[in-house]
Design a protein around this motif. Structure first.
Motif, mmCIF file in Angstrom:
data_model
loop_
_atom_site.group_PDB
_atom_site.id
_atom_site.type_symbol
_atom_site.label_atom_id
_atom_site.label_comp_id
_atom_site.label_asym_id
_atom_site.label_seq_id
_atom_site.Cartn_x
_atom_site.Cartn_y
_atom_site.Cartn_z
ATOM 1 N N UNK A 1 0.828 -1.216 0.000
ATOM 2 C CA UNK A 1 0.000 0.000 0.000
ATOM 3 C C UNK A 1 0.860 1.263 0.000
ATOM 4 N N UNK A 2 2.012 1.208 0.665
ATOM 5 C CA UNK A 2 2.907 2.374 0.698
ATOM 6 C C UNK A 2 3.386 2.709 -0.711
ATOM 7 N N UNK A 3 3.809 1.702 -1.472
ATOM 8 C CA UNK A 3 4.319 1.968 -2.819
ATOM 9 C C UNK A 3 3.183 2.362 -3.760
ATOM 10 N N UNK A 4 2.004 1.811 -3.562
ATOM 11 C CA UNK A 4 0.865 2.223 -4.360
ATOM 12 C C UNK A 4 0.540 3.694 -4.139
ATOM 13 N N UNK A 5 0.646 4.107 -2.892
ATOM 14 C CA UNK A 5 0.367 5.502 -2.559
ATOM 15 C C UNK A 5 1.377 6.431 -3.230
ATOM 16 N N UNK A 6 2.655 6.065 -3.188
ATOM 17 C CA UNK A 6 3.683 6.889 -3.837
ATOM 18 C C UNK A 6 3.481 6.944 -5.350
ATOM 19 N N UNK A 7 3.044 5.816 -5.928
ATOM 20 C CA UNK A 7 2.840 5.761 -7.369
ATOM 21 C C UNK A 7 1.551 6.464 -7.800
ATOM 22 N N UNK A 8 0.701 6.808 -6.835
ATOM 23 C CA UNK A 8 -0.552 7.463 -7.173
ATOM 24 C C UNK A 8 -1.594 6.522 -7.723
ATOM 25 N N UNK A 9 -1.524 5.261 -7.354
ATOM 26 C CA UNK A 9 -2.481 4.277 -7.837
ATOM 27 C C UNK A 9 -1.803 3.188 -8.646
ATOM 28 N N UNK A 10 -2.603 2.275 -9.141
ATOM 29 C CA UNK A 10 -2.078 1.123 -9.890
ATOM 30 C C UNK A 10 -1.497 1.593 -11.226
ATOM 31 N N UNK A 11 -0.205 1.322 -11.483
ATOM 32 C CA UNK A 11 0.384 1.701 -12.774
ATOM 33 C C UNK A 11 -0.241 0.911 -13.924
ATOM 34 N N UNK A 12 -0.203 1.475 -15.098
ATOM 35 C CA UNK A 12 -0.749 0.798 -16.277
ATOM 36 C C UNK A 12 0.052 -0.453 -16.603
ATOM 37 N N UNK A 13 1.362 -0.389 -16.391
ATOM 38 C CA UNK A 13 2.220 -1.552 -16.664
ATOM 39 C C UNK A 13 3.092 -1.802 -15.443
ATOM 40 N N UNK A 14 3.234 -3.064 -15.122
ATOM 41 C CA UNK A 14 4.053 -3.441 -13.968
ATOM 42 C C UNK A 14 5.136 -4.417 -14.406
ATOM 43 N N UNK A 15 6.318 -4.317 -13.806
ATOM 44 C CA UNK A 15 7.378 -5.291 -14.128
ATOM 45 C C UNK A 15 7.074 -6.646 -13.489
ATOM 46 N N UNK A 16 7.861 -7.625 -13.842
ATOM 47 C CA UNK A 16 7.769 -8.926 -13.180
ATOM 48 C C UNK A 16 8.481 -8.864 -11.835
ATOM 49 N N UNK A 17 8.073 -9.687 -10.867
ATOM 50 C CA UNK A 17 8.860 -9.790 -9.635
ATOM 51 C C UNK A 17 10.288 -10.228 -9.956
ATOM 52 N N UNK A 18 11.228 -9.885 -9.094
ATOM 53 C CA UNK A 18 12.613 -10.279 -9.359
ATOM 54 C C UNK A 18 12.744 -11.799 -9.307
ATOM 55 N N UNK A 19 13.874 -12.297 -9.817
ATOM 56 C CA UNK A 19 14.050 -13.743 -10.000
ATOM 57 C C UNK A 19 13.914 -14.509 -8.693
ATOM 58 N N UNK A 20 14.487 -13.975 -7.612
ATOM 59 C CA UNK A 20 14.407 -14.680 -6.338
ATOM 60 C C UNK A 20 12.986 -14.807 -5.830
ATOM 61 N N UNK A 21 12.192 -13.753 -5.992
ATOM 62 C CA UNK A 21 10.802 -13.795 -5.540
ATOM 63 C C UNK A 21 9.982 -14.745 -6.407
ATOM 64 N N UNK A 22 10.257 -14.768 -7.714
ATOM 65 C CA UNK A 22 9.563 -15.714 -8.592
ATOM 66 C C UNK A 22 9.902 -17.148 -8.221
ATOM 67 N N UNK A 23 11.167 -17.397 -7.884
ATOM 68 C CA UNK A 23 11.559 -18.740 -7.462
ATOM 69 C C UNK A 23 10.825 -19.144 -6.186
ATOM 70 N N UNK A 24 10.686 -18.197 -5.247
ATOM 71 C CA UNK A 24 9.934 -18.475 -4.027
ATOM 72 C C UNK A 24 8.508 -18.897 -4.343
ATOM 73 N N UNK A 25 7.862 -18.157 -5.227
ATOM 74 C CA UNK A 25 6.490 -18.481 -5.585
ATOM 75 C C UNK A 25 6.372 -19.824 -6.262
ATOM 76 N N UNK A 26 7.309 -20.139 -7.144
ATOM 77 C CA UNK A 26 7.292 -21.432 -7.844
ATOM 78 C C UNK A 26 7.467 -22.582 -6.859
ATOM 79 N N UNK A 27 8.398 -22.422 -5.922
ATOM 80 C CA UNK A 27 8.647 -23.477 -4.944
ATOM 81 C C UNK A 27 7.493 -23.618 -3.960
ATOM 82 N N UNK A 28 6.853 -22.496 -3.612
ATOM 83 C CA UNK A 28 5.742 -22.553 -2.656
ATOM 84 C C UNK A 28 4.609 -23.417 -3.181
#
Length: 362
Positions: free
Chosen positions: A56-83
């Motif tokens: 929520x903090x980063x959403x507030x700084x960005x002024x709402x949901x950006x039109x385009x978002x990057x992918x999570x970094x590789x380590x976070x994606x690996x966490x999600x895949x393993x979970x």
């Protein structure tokens, strides 16, 4: 007073990256919570909620949901895949490392509370991972040590014998003999070690030897308090408990356990089963020891067999080292390289000895 400067494009990209990473981490904790019950489930859901506050903090700084978002970094994606696919202990070990690398300490747009949250999250995740490590400790230790010993000892044996100029058939026979002898020795040794540890623990547990005489003890002058003092209980507390136990034993219909709970059950869980440790040690030593033998099993000989064996064992050593590093919360690459250097060092020494012995016999 001048208005705050508009964020640069680079800053907005960085905030968007933080946003997707926080969302992905919250998703990981919710996925882990879905497989747990009770207190662990509640803790994981609380972590997911905290990551939501950061989002929520980063959403507030960005002024709402950006039109385009990057992918999570590789380590976070690996966490999600393993979970989604593996047990929580592996995911929690990775999450522990991730929480320890939080960028918020040096991020001017993150609040001090967010940086502090990440430090606390590290300790929380480490505590959760420690529970899984305790459950794995006994059999996992035997498995990892068995596999590593099989890899290193049989590679060293084969390299030493091969350096003498022995025929490929003799190298193969020596490798198979080393596999069987080492696996049997490891299994037997692990069984004796774990069984001895369990017997020592059982010898320290309170017994019911004195139960039959409790009702005949003097209520005001007895040595039962000394029993509790030997277990670390303060004198006043020991005297009060001894009086309560004797009084309960002397009154019909009342009873109170003489033996207070001890931590031996937890210790037994950490040590594990003697048969389980022996079987794991035998199996994993054999699975490790077979790898350096494979080139000769498939008909290779000479330098081709040696190089192939070194490559196969090197990969296996790095894999076991990385797994130990991951589960212990340490850097996997460093542990992998350490295992590789130890294994190759032992093989190099025996190879040189084999060369010297071969020359002296020639």
């Amino acid at each position: 007073m001048s208005a705050p400067a508009a964020p640069t494009a680079r800053e907005r990209r960085r905030w968007a990256q933080y946003l997707v990473n926080e969302r992905a981490e919250a998703r990981v904790y919710r996925q882990l919570a879905s497989r747990r019950e009770g207190e662990e489930r509640a803790i994981l859901l609380a972590l997911a909620e905290a990551e939501g506050r950061h989002e929520a903090h980063w959403l507030d700084l960005l002024g709402g949901e950006p039109a385009r978002l990057p992918r999570p970094d590789a380590g976070t994606q690996l966490l999600g895949w393993m979970a989604k696919r593996f047990g929580s202990i592996f995911v929690l070990a990775l999450a522990q490392n991730a929480e320890g690398r939080s960028p918020y300490d040096d991020e001017p747009f993150a609040t001090p509370a967010m940086a502090a949250d990440e430090k606390v999250h590290y300790e929380v995740v480490r505590g959760l991972a420690a529970r899984g490590r305790r459950r794995l400790a006994g059999t996992f230790r035997a498995a990892v040590f068995g596999a590593n010993d099989g890899l290193v000892s049989n590679l060293a044996l084969i390299m030493g014998i091969g350096a003498t100029g022995a025929a490929p058939q003799f190298v193969l026979f020596s490798g198979v003999a080393g596999l069987l002898a080492g696996a049997l020795s490891m299994g037997a040794g692990e069984f004796v070690s774990v069984r001895s540890q369990r017997e020592l623990l059982e010898a320290t547990e309170p017994s019911n030897f004195a139960d039959g005489g409790l009702e005949h003890l003097d209520l005001d002058a007895n040595e039962l308090a000394l029993v509790y003092r030997t277990r670390g209980m303060p004198e006043d507390e020991a005297l009060a408990r001894a009086r309560r136990i004797v009084q309960a034993a002397q009154e019909p219909g009342r009873s109170e356990p003489y033996r207070r709970p001890v931590e031996a059950a937890d210790d037994h869980e950490v040590i594990g089963s003697a048969w389980g440790a022996a079987f794991s040690s035998f199996l994993f030593f054999a699975s490790g020891a077979i790898i350096p033998v494979l080139p000769w099993l498939f008909g290779l000989s000479g330098i081709a067999a040696v190089v192939t064996a070194l490559l196969l064992v090197g990969i296996a050593l790095m894999a076991t080292g990385a797994m130990v590093g991951l589960l212990s919360g340490g850097p996997p690459l460093r542990r992998a390289l350490r295992q590789l250097l130890i294994g190759y060092g032992a093989a190099a020494i025996t190879y040189l000895l084999g060369l010297i012995f071969g020359v002296s016999m020639g």
